[in-house]
Motif scaffolding. Sequence first.
Motif, mmCIF file in Angstrom:
data_model
loop_
_atom_site.group_PDB
_atom_site.id
_atom_site.type_symbol
_atom_site.label_atom_id
_atom_site.label_comp_id
_atom_site.label_asym_id
_atom_site.label_seq_id
_atom_site.Cartn_x
_atom_site.Cartn_y
_atom_site.Cartn_z
ATOM 1 N N HIS A 77 0.810 -1.211 0.000
ATOM 2 C CA HIS A 77 0.000 0.000 0.000
ATOM 3 C C HIS A 77 0.847 1.268 0.000
ATOM 4 N N LEU A 78 2.148 1.138 0.130
ATOM 5 C CA LEU A 78 3.008 2.317 0.175
ATOM 6 C C LEU A 78 3.308 2.823 -1.229
ATOM 7 N N THR A 79 3.273 4.131 -1.385
ATOM 8 C CA THR A 79 3.661 4.739 -2.650
ATOM 9 C C THR A 79 5.177 4.949 -2.634
ATOM 10 N N PRO A 80 5.776 5.174 -3.800
ATOM 11 C CA PRO A 80 7.224 5.434 -3.819
ATOM 12 C C PRO A 80 7.619 6.642 -2.952
ATOM 13 N N SER A 81 6.777 7.680 -2.934
ATOM 14 C CA SER A 81 7.113 8.842 -2.110
ATOM 15 C C SER A 81 7.057 8.506 -0.620
ATOM 16 N N ALA B 62 10.250 6.600 0.176
ATOM 17 C CA ALA B 62 11.361 7.544 0.238
ATOM 18 C C ALA B 62 11.327 8.327 1.546
ATOM 19 N N TYR B 63 10.144 8.760 1.956
ATOM 20 C CA TYR B 63 10.026 9.511 3.197
ATOM 21 C C TYR B 63 10.440 8.659 4.397
ATOM 22 N N LYS C 187 15.338 12.249 -0.027
ATOM 23 C CA LYS C 187 14.686 13.413 -0.606
ATOM 24 C C LYS C 187 14.503 13.182 -2.100
ATOM 25 N N ILE C 188 13.273 13.347 -2.581
ATOM 26 C CA ILE C 188 12.967 13.182 -3.994
ATOM 27 C C ILE C 188 12.652 14.563 -4.560
ATOM 28 N N SER D 69 5.824 16.536 -4.874
ATOM 29 C CA SER D 69 5.276 15.919 -3.663
ATOM 30 C C SER D 69 6.174 16.085 -2.452
ATOM 31 N N THR D 70 7.472 16.428 -2.640
ATOM 32 C CA THR D 70 8.357 16.570 -1.487
ATOM 33 C C THR D 70 8.083 17.834 -0.710
ATOM 34 N N SER D 71 7.445 18.813 -1.327
ATOM 35 C CA SER D 71 7.160 20.044 -0.605
ATOM 36 C C SER D 71 5.952 19.897 0.320
ATOM 37 N N LEU D 72 5.219 18.820 0.190
ATOM 38 C CA LEU D 72 4.046 18.599 1.022
ATOM 39 C C LEU D 72 4.450 18.130 2.401
ATOM 40 N N LYS D 73 3.559 18.334 3.357
ATOM 41 C CA LYS D 73 3.811 17.837 4.707
ATOM 42 C C LYS D 73 3.722 16.314 4.700
ATOM 43 N N SER D 74 4.219 15.690 5.757
ATOM 44 C CA SER D 74 4.223 14.228 5.823
ATOM 45 C C SER D 74 2.812 13.650 5.826
#
Length: 138
Positions: free
Chosen positions: A30-34, A37-38, A43-44, A48-53
């Motif tokens: 169920h995990l996305t690549p982002s 990475a998180y 850091k990608i 999407s990296t600028s979004l909060k967790s």
Amino acid sequence: MVVPIILGIGVSVAVLTAKSTLAAYRKYIHLTPSMIAYLNNIKIDSPSTSLKSENLHLDYLKRHYRASGFEEKMTEREALLVMGIEGDDINHLNKDILKNRYRKLMVMNHPDRNGSQYLTQKINQAKDILDKSYLFRK
């Protein structure tokens, strides 16, 4: 006489290992690549990296839950979705788990803390439906 004991322990260890491996795999798919990475502090360079967790899970929610509103009459399935109970939690659902989820959601969404009155009503309705559900009569 010792051989059956050793075999029993070996089989028990193998079964527990297989069970935990399957549980981890079910969560992993169920995990996305982002998200991966998180979790690995990678850091990608993407928007999407600028979004909060918290927003990393938005893709997961969009894929698994329909984009329409609430149904006219709330079902047990919808009540489980509102309360955030899914997967293995459903098998182990008891009054304490439901009570803890309810409290957590009410603290986050209470109208006195600038929460939505409509969502609060839906959370209350979901709790009432699950209290009367067959899930507790197993």
